[in-house]
Design a protein around this motif. Structure first.
Motif, PDB file in Angstrom:
ATOM      1  N   ASN A 188       0.820  -1.216   0.000  1.00 49.67           N
ATOM      2  CA  ASN A 188       0.000   0.000   0.000  1.00 49.67           C
ATOM      3  C   ASN A 188       0.856   1.269   0.000  1.00 49.67           C
ATOM      4  N   PHE A 189       2.121   1.156  -0.435  1.00 49.42           N
ATOM      5  CA  PHE A 189       3.020   2.296  -0.557  1.00 49.42           C
ATOM      6  C   PHE A 189       3.032   2.802  -1.990  1.00 49.42           C
ATOM      7  N   GLN A 190       3.291   4.104  -2.149  1.00 51.47           N
ATOM      8  CA  GLN A 190       3.406   4.696  -3.469  1.00 51.47           C
ATOM      9  C   GLN A 190       4.853   4.675  -3.965  1.00 51.47           C
ATOM     10  N   ASN A 191       5.012   5.065  -5.199  1.00 50.91           N
ATOM     11  CA  ASN A 191       6.332   5.194  -5.804  1.00 50.91           C
ATOM     12  C   ASN A 191       7.196   6.177  -5.017  1.00 50.91           C
ATOM     13  N   ARG A 192       8.504   5.944  -4.982  1.00 47.63           N
ATOM     14  CA  ARG A 192       9.402   6.802  -4.222  1.00 47.63           C
ATOM     15  C   ARG A 192      10.281   7.686  -5.098  1.00 47.63           C
ATOM     16  N   TYR A 193      10.895   7.131  -6.128  1.00 52.14           N
ATOM     17  CA  TYR A 193      11.912   7.862  -6.882  1.00 52.14           C
ATOM     18  C   TYR A 193      11.360   8.608  -8.092  1.00 52.14           C
ATOM     19  N   GLU A 194      10.641   7.903  -8.965  1.00 49.32           N
ATOM     20  CA  GLU A 194      10.218   8.506 -10.232  1.00 49.32           C
ATOM     21  C   GLU A 194       9.236   9.655 -10.042  1.00 49.32           C
ATOM     22  N   VAL A 195       8.409   9.594  -9.007  1.00 47.97           N
ATOM     23  CA  VAL A 195       7.447  10.662  -8.772  1.00 47.97           C
ATOM     24  C   VAL A 195       8.164  11.986  -8.529  1.00 47.97           C
ATOM     25  N   GLY A 196       9.388  11.919  -8.029  1.00 47.48           N
ATOM     26  CA  GLY A 196      10.140  13.131  -7.743  1.00 47.48           C
ATOM     27  C   GLY A 196      10.673  13.852  -8.966  1.00 47.48           C
ATOM     28  N   LEU A 197      10.545  13.251 -10.140  1.00 45.31           N
ATOM     29  CA  LEU A 197      10.995  13.942 -11.356  1.00 45.31           C
ATOM     30  C   LEU A 197      10.085  15.111 -11.695  1.00 45.31           C
ATOM     31  N   PHE A 198       8.859  15.079 -11.229  1.00 41.20           N
ATOM     32  CA  PHE A 198       7.870  16.060 -11.661  1.00 41.20           C
ATOM     33  C   PHE A 198       7.350  16.835 -10.447  1.00 41.20           C
ATOM     34  N   ASP A 199       6.060  16.825 -10.229  1.00 40.73           N
ATOM     35  CA  ASP A 199       5.469  17.518  -9.078  1.00 40.73           C
ATOM     36  C   ASP A 199       4.899  16.474  -8.146  1.00 40.73           C
ATOM     37  N   ILE A 200       5.536  16.323  -6.985  1.00 37.90           N
ATOM     38  CA  ILE A 200       5.135  15.270  -6.062  1.00 37.90           C
ATOM     39  C   ILE A 200       3.717  15.487  -5.541  1.00 37.90           C
ATOM     40  N   GLU A 201       3.211  16.712  -5.640  1.00 34.68           N
ATOM     41  CA  GLU A 201       1.835  16.991  -5.207  1.00 34.68           C
ATOM     42  C   GLU A 201       0.815  16.583  -6.260  1.00 34.68           C
ATOM     43  N   ARG A 202       1.238  16.487  -7.507  1.00 34.34           N
ATOM     44  CA  ARG A 202       0.343  16.098  -8.611  1.00 34.34           C
ATOM     45  C   ARG A 202       1.077  15.066  -9.474  1.00 34.34           C
ATOM     46  N   PRO A 203       1.183  13.825  -8.997  1.00 35.20           N
ATOM     47  CA  PRO A 203       2.051  12.833  -9.650  1.00 35.20           C
ATOM     48  C   PRO A 203       1.765  12.573 -11.112  1.00 35.20           C
ATOM     49  N   ASN A 204       0.519  12.672 -11.522  1.00 37.36           N
ATOM     50  CA  ASN A 204       0.194  12.334 -12.913  1.00 37.36           C
ATOM     51  C   ASN A 204      -0.099  13.547 -13.782  1.00 37.36           C
ATOM     52  N   ASP A 205       0.321  14.730 -13.346  1.00 32.77           N
ATOM     53  CA  ASP A 205       0.205  15.915 -14.200  1.00 32.77           C
ATOM     54  C   ASP A 205       1.384  15.890 -15.170  1.00 32.77           C
ATOM     55  N   ARG A 265      12.873  20.655  -4.433  1.00 33.38           N
ATOM     56  CA  ARG A 265      12.900  19.857  -5.660  1.00 33.38           C
ATOM     57  C   ARG A 265      11.670  18.956  -5.664  1.00 33.38           C
ATOM     58  N   SER A 266      11.242  18.548  -6.832  1.00 27.28           N
ATOM     59  CA  SER A 266      10.044  17.713  -6.999  1.00 27.28           C
ATOM     60  C   SER A 266       8.761  18.477  -6.728  1.00 27.28           C
ATOM     61  N   THR A 267       8.826  19.828  -6.743  1.00 24.98           N
ATOM     62  CA  THR A 267       7.621  20.644  -6.619  1.00 24.98           C
ATOM     63  C   THR A 267       7.724  21.799  -7.609  1.00 24.98           C
ATOM     64  N   VAL A 268       6.602  22.498  -7.812  1.00 26.93           N
ATOM     65  CA  VAL A 268       6.616  23.712  -8.629  1.00 26.93           C
ATOM     66  C   VAL A 268       6.069  24.897  -7.853  1.00 26.93           C
ATOM     67  N   ARG A 269       5.607  24.668  -6.614  1.00 24.05           N
ATOM     68  CA  ARG A 269       5.086  25.755  -5.787  1.00 24.05           C
ATOM     69  C   ARG A 269       6.149  26.283  -4.841  1.00 24.05           C
ATOM     70  N   TRP A 270       5.851  27.442  -4.254  1.00 17.54           N
ATOM     71  CA  TRP A 270       6.674  28.015  -3.192  1.00 17.54           C
ATOM     72  C   TRP A 270       5.919  27.887  -1.880  1.00 17.54           C
TER      73      TRP A 270
END
Length: 465
Positions: A110-127, A199-204
């Motif tokens: 029941n855990f999510q991905n750890r590494y690849e999700v960090g390439l983009f926006d960890i708050e919106r993994p599939n954007d 890193r892994s976010t686009v917000r401030w």
């Protein structure tokens, strides 16, 4: 839409001089060097394009993941004006070209991905598309011959808050940074940070708000940590001193996170005289940490650090540096006094035993031994082979093991190629990471998934211009 607005603003900023010049062109007879257009041409443009392919192969039926991201950005720094000032501006956008479903949880853990999700926006993994960020926006004031004060959005360069360039984009801060470099052997650094874009976010984010974006682990009672969204802090104050003379380097840093933590680091390094293209290297670090205020929240279950807690860390290195081959033997000890804590959103660890793609933050009573080797067969190629043994507390010792990580071994193989001539500015890195369990996992896959018994691969291509 934000990306279009950003680049329109940048284009307008860079071309305002041309517009003004066109209005008054009929008055010109000779080239006028006083126009805004001439002024902006004297500035510095810079840019960065990046391709990042990542894949994680877990043990047995546990979920595997992959992702491929690309992105590009542009920046501009004005020439000096009024004899003391410069302005900088940059932005970056990225795309998820292809990836696994990064929101899908592993069925067994029941855990999510750890590494690849960090390439983009960890708050919106599939954007996949709306991923852009205004990264730098600062004013730099030059003080004296070498000193400066920089205020605004910028890249952090301190031991505990730093870019940690292991995903598509680095960590950035909104801060006032003072660098005093008027003395021959001594540099002073002081800064105050009030907002962070990890890193892994686009917000401030406000300081407290930025803590907990990454996985939060468990509290000392073994229950899931509940501090995300509940941390209160007015900001971060950092003071650093760097003394260098002859073969010695001494550094002292204090990182004060209001209402949460205070972390002090003393570091001393020595490099011998070079003989026959070789020299010896010795280094040592002492890190002392203690809770400030209420650790982030009056409710202990929602605090980042527990009251009256702290940790001690000792790290050392010995090695030899040469023209074509470097090697280092490293050791780190986090005592059993308590967990070493530093928000993972803010930067990579400064320990000599740090190996990319894993952290030792969140642990106490840890002993790590690593070996690094770097071979440069020719000027364009660098090979790295590093390995380590990391002895951690039992995964059920929650007071000293925040993330349920077993004792493990890690091996990193890296190959970097730096292009030249017509492709100058282009470089490629292939990094392969293997981690295996050594400690007890109690046949529970939650202590294995994305932690040990796994292979992680990165292919990163950068072009700086």
């Amino acid at each position: 839409m934000r990306r279009i607005i950003f680049f329109y603003v940048v284009w307008s900023f860079f071309n305002i001089g041309t517009i003004a010049q066109g209005i008054h062109a009929h008055h010109e007879v000779e080239k006028d060097t006083n126009t805004l257009n001439h002024f902006f041409k004297k500035g510095r443009f810079y840019g960065h394009a990046r391709s990042y392919m990542s894949a994680t192969v877990n043990e047995g039926v546990l979920s595997d993941y992959h992702a491929w991201g690309i992105g590009a950005g542009i920046g501009y720094q004005t020439p000096m004006f009024f004899k003391h000032f410069e302005v900088g501006l940059s932005g970056f956008f990225m795309f998820n070209l292809k990836s696994s479903d990064l929101e899908k949880v592993d069925e067994k853990t029941n855990f999510q991905n750890r590494y690849e999700v960090g390439l983009f926006d960890i708050e919106r993994p599939n954007d996949h598309e709306d991923l852009d960020r205004l990264e730098e926006l600062f004013v730099k004031s030059h003080l004296g011959k070498k000193s400066n004060l920089t205020v605004g959005r910028q890249i952090p360069l301190t031991p505990f808050i730093n870019p940690q360039d292991g995903r598509m984009r680095p960590t950035l801060v909104e801060a006032a940074v003072l660098e005093l470099k008027e003395w021959k052997y001594l540099n002073l650094h002081a800064e105050y940070i009030w907002r962070i874009s990890p890193r892994s976010t686009v917000r401030w984010f406000e300081t407290g708000e930025s803590i907990g974006i990454y996985p939060v682990g468990v509290g000392i009672d073994g229950k899931p940590s509940a501090y995300k969204g509940h941390i209160e802090s007015e900001g971060i104050g950092i003071v650093g001193l760097n003394f260098q003379k002859n073969h010695w380097s001494l550094q002292f840093w204090n990182t004060y996170v209001e209402n949460i933590l205070n972390t002090r680091m003393s570091k001393i390094e020595w490099k011998s005289k070079t003989i026959g293209n070789k020299n010896w290297f010795l280094g040592g670090q002492i890190i002392q940490q203690n809770t400030i205020g209420n650790g982030g929240n009056e409710d202990p279950t929602k605090a980042y650090a527990q009251k009256n807690s702290g940790s001690n860390v000792f790290s050392g290195r010995v090695g030899q540096q040469a023209t074509r081959f470097d090697w280092y033997l490293n050791g780190t000890r986090i005592t059993a006094k308590g967990r070493y804590l530093m928000p993972r959103e803010w930067g990579r660890e400064t320990f000599y035993t740090f190996l990319p793609r894993e952290r030792n933050e969140g642990f106490g009573d840890l002993t790590a031994i690593t070996v690094n080797t770097y071979f440069k067969p020719e000027k364009h190629i660098k090979l790295e082979l590093s390995g380590g043994y990391f002895q951690l507390p039992d995964v059920k010792n929650f007071a000293l093991n925040k993330y349920g990580m077993p004792t493990y071994s890690q091996v990193n193989l890296g190959i970097t190629y730096q292009f030249d001539k017509y492709l100058k500015g282009l470089n490629a890195l292939l990094l392969v990471v293997r981690k295996d369990e050594i400690g007890e996992t109690y046949q529970n896959d939650r202590f294995i998934f994305n932690k040990v018994n796994m292979t992680h691969l990165n292919l990163i291509i950068n072009y700086h211009y």
